[in-house]
Motif scaffolding. Structure first.
Motif, PDB file in Angstrom:
ATOM      1  N   ASN A 135       0.822  -1.214   0.000  1.00 37.15           N
ATOM      2  CA  ASN A 135       0.000   0.000   0.000  1.00 37.15           C
ATOM      3  C   ASN A 135       0.851   1.257   0.000  1.00 37.15           C
ATOM      4  O   ASN A 135       0.589   2.196  -0.751  1.00 37.15           O
ATOM      5  CB  ASN A 135      -0.940   0.022   1.206  1.00 37.15           C
ATOM      6  CG  ASN A 135      -2.181  -0.789   0.986  1.00 37.15           C
ATOM      7  OD1 ASN A 135      -2.533  -1.115  -0.133  1.00 37.15           O
ATOM      8  ND2 ASN A 135      -2.850  -1.126   2.070  1.00 37.15           N
ATOM      9  N   ALA A 136       1.864   1.300   0.855  1.00 40.91           N
ATOM     10  CA  ALA A 136       2.727   2.478   0.916  1.00 40.91           C
ATOM     11  C   ALA A 136       3.494   2.647  -0.396  1.00 40.91           C
ATOM     12  O   ALA A 136       3.628   3.759  -0.913  1.00 40.91           O
ATOM     13  CB  ALA A 136       3.693   2.375   2.091  1.00 40.91           C
ATOM     14  N   ASP A 139       2.582   1.621  -3.386  1.00 43.20           N
ATOM     15  CA  ASP A 139       1.637   2.063  -4.416  1.00 43.20           C
ATOM     16  C   ASP A 139       1.325   3.545  -4.286  1.00 43.20           C
ATOM     17  O   ASP A 139       1.191   4.253  -5.285  1.00 43.20           O
ATOM     18  CB  ASP A 139       0.348   1.250  -4.353  1.00 43.20           C
ATOM     19  CG  ASP A 139       0.535  -0.180  -4.836  1.00 43.20           C
ATOM     20  OD1 ASP A 139       1.550  -0.468  -5.501  1.00 43.20           O
ATOM     21  OD2 ASP A 139      -0.334  -1.012  -4.528  1.00 43.20           O
ATOM     22  N   ARG A 140       1.209   4.038  -3.049  1.00 45.65           N
ATOM     23  CA  ARG A 140       0.959   5.468  -2.859  1.00 45.65           C
ATOM     24  C   ARG A 140       2.138   6.300  -3.339  1.00 45.65           C
ATOM     25  O   ARG A 140       1.960   7.381  -3.892  1.00 45.65           O
ATOM     26  CB  ARG A 140       0.659   5.774  -1.404  1.00 45.65           C
ATOM     27  CG  ARG A 140      -0.763   5.403  -1.034  1.00 45.65           C
ATOM     28  CD  ARG A 140      -1.072   5.839   0.332  1.00 45.65           C
ATOM     29  NE  ARG A 140       0.000   5.280   1.166  1.00 45.65           N
ATOM     30  CZ  ARG A 140       0.044   5.326   2.474  1.00 45.65           C
ATOM     31  NH1 ARG A 140      -0.878   5.922   3.139  1.00 45.65           N
ATOM     32  NH2 ARG A 140       1.023   4.787   3.145  1.00 45.65           N
ATOM     33  N   CYS A 141       3.365   5.815  -3.136  1.00 49.51           N
ATOM     34  CA  CYS A 141       4.548   6.533  -3.640  1.00 49.51           C
ATOM     35  C   CYS A 141       4.516   6.607  -5.163  1.00 49.51           C
ATOM     36  O   CYS A 141       4.881   7.627  -5.742  1.00 49.51           O
ATOM     37  CB  CYS A 141       5.832   5.844  -3.197  1.00 49.51           C
ATOM     38  SG  CYS A 141       6.297   6.118  -1.495  1.00 49.51           S
ATOM     39  N   LYS A 142       4.099   5.537  -5.814  1.00 52.13           N
ATOM     40  CA  LYS A 142       4.078   5.501  -7.280  1.00 52.13           C
ATOM     41  C   LYS A 142       3.042   6.440  -7.880  1.00 52.13           C
ATOM     42  O   LYS A 142       3.223   6.914  -8.994  1.00 52.13           O
ATOM     43  CB  LYS A 142       3.779   4.078  -7.781  1.00 52.13           C
ATOM     44  CG  LYS A 142       4.884   3.104  -7.559  1.00 52.13           C
ATOM     45  CD  LYS A 142       4.632   1.790  -8.262  1.00 52.13           C
ATOM     46  CE  LYS A 142       3.296   1.189  -7.931  1.00 52.13           C
ATOM     47  NZ  LYS A 142       3.060  -0.129  -8.505  1.00 52.13           N
ATOM     48  N   THR A 143       1.962   6.710  -7.161  1.00 56.97           N
ATOM     49  CA  THR A 143       0.882   7.492  -7.751  1.00 56.97           C
ATOM     50  C   THR A 143       1.144   8.992  -7.737  1.00 56.97           C
ATOM     51  O   THR A 143       0.408   9.732  -8.361  1.00 56.97           O
ATOM     52  CB  THR A 143      -0.457   7.236  -7.020  1.00 56.97           C
ATOM     53  OG1 THR A 143      -0.325   7.615  -5.655  1.00 56.97           O
ATOM     54  CG2 THR A 143      -0.878   5.786  -7.135  1.00 56.97           C
ATOM     55  N   PHE A 144       2.181   9.434  -7.025  1.00 54.80           N
ATOM     56  CA  PHE A 144       2.479  10.855  -6.948  1.00 54.80           C
ATOM     57  C   PHE A 144       3.787  11.157  -7.654  1.00 54.80           C
ATOM     58  O   PHE A 144       4.862  10.838  -7.138  1.00 54.80           O
ATOM     59  CB  PHE A 144       2.581  11.300  -5.479  1.00 54.80           C
ATOM     60  CG  PHE A 144       1.314  11.113  -4.725  1.00 54.80           C
ATOM     61  CD1 PHE A 144       0.225  11.934  -4.961  1.00 54.80           C
ATOM     62  CD2 PHE A 144       1.189  10.119  -3.776  1.00 54.80           C
ATOM     63  CE1 PHE A 144      -0.955  11.765  -4.264  1.00 54.80           C
ATOM     64  CE2 PHE A 144       0.012   9.941  -3.076  1.00 54.80           C
ATOM     65  CZ  PHE A 144      -1.058  10.768  -3.321  1.00 54.80           C
ATOM     66  N   GLU A 192       1.610  13.889   0.307  1.00 52.31           N
ATOM     67  CA  GLU A 192       1.110  12.512   0.372  1.00 52.31           C
ATOM     68  C   GLU A 192       2.198  11.512   0.018  1.00 52.31           C
ATOM     69  O   GLU A 192       2.320  10.459   0.638  1.00 52.31           O
ATOM     70  CB  GLU A 192      -0.092  12.325  -0.561  1.00 52.31           C
ATOM     71  CG  GLU A 192      -1.290  13.172  -0.197  1.00 52.31           C
ATOM     72  CD  GLU A 192      -1.290  14.513  -0.930  1.00 52.31           C
ATOM     73  OE1 GLU A 192      -0.283  14.878  -1.558  1.00 52.31           O
ATOM     74  OE2 GLU A 192      -2.311  15.206  -0.866  1.00 52.31           O
ATOM     75  N   ALA A 193       2.998  11.849  -0.995  1.00 52.07           N
ATOM     76  CA  ALA A 193       4.082  10.955  -1.400  1.00 52.07           C
ATOM     77  C   ALA A 193       5.156  10.910  -0.324  1.00 52.07           C
ATOM     78  O   ALA A 193       5.713   9.847  -0.024  1.00 52.07           O
ATOM     79  CB  ALA A 193       4.680  11.417  -2.722  1.00 52.07           C
ATOM     80  N   ALA A 216       4.027   8.690   2.498  1.00 55.70           N
ATOM     81  CA  ALA A 216       4.133   7.277   2.129  1.00 55.70           C
ATOM     82  C   ALA A 216       5.583   6.816   2.193  1.00 55.70           C
ATOM     83  O   ALA A 216       5.869   5.694   2.633  1.00 55.70           O
ATOM     84  CB  ALA A 216       3.557   7.048   0.733  1.00 55.70           C
ATOM     85  N   GLU A 226       6.451   6.291   5.732  1.00 52.67           N
ATOM     86  CA  GLU A 226       5.846   5.041   6.196  1.00 52.67           C
ATOM     87  C   GLU A 226       6.696   3.845   5.774  1.00 52.67           C
ATOM     88  O   GLU A 226       6.925   2.927   6.564  1.00 52.67           O
ATOM     89  CB  GLU A 226       4.429   4.901   5.659  1.00 52.67           C
ATOM     90  CG  GLU A 226       3.711   3.695   6.206  1.00 52.67           C
ATOM     91  CD  GLU A 226       2.271   3.600   5.731  1.00 52.67           C
ATOM     92  OE1 GLU A 226       1.713   2.507   5.829  1.00 52.67           O
ATOM     93  OE2 GLU A 226       1.723   4.615   5.258  1.00 52.67           O
TER      94      GLU A 226
END
Length: 57
Positions: free
Chosen positions: A11-12, A14-19, A34-35, A38, A41
């Protein structure tokens, strides 16, 4: 590695990849909050990941 830990890491990650990185603006490197959160985290999960991998040996 437990399923819960693997899920938290994924999850963490994936959040890094989206930003996408914002890059350098006016001499300052900017990253979306947000990135960055993540990434922090993921860093905080490192001890748990190392212990989980060590247990596999």
């Amino acid at each position: 590695m437990s399923r819960e830990l693997a899920h938290r890491v994924q999850n963490a990650f994936d959040r890094c990849k989206t930003f996408p990185e914002a890059g350098v603006h006016n001499g300052l490197f900017q990253v979306r909050g947000e990135a960055y959160m993540a990434l922090i985290e993921l860093r905080n999960l490192c001890p748990e990941i190392v212990l989980a991998l060590r247990d596999r040996e």
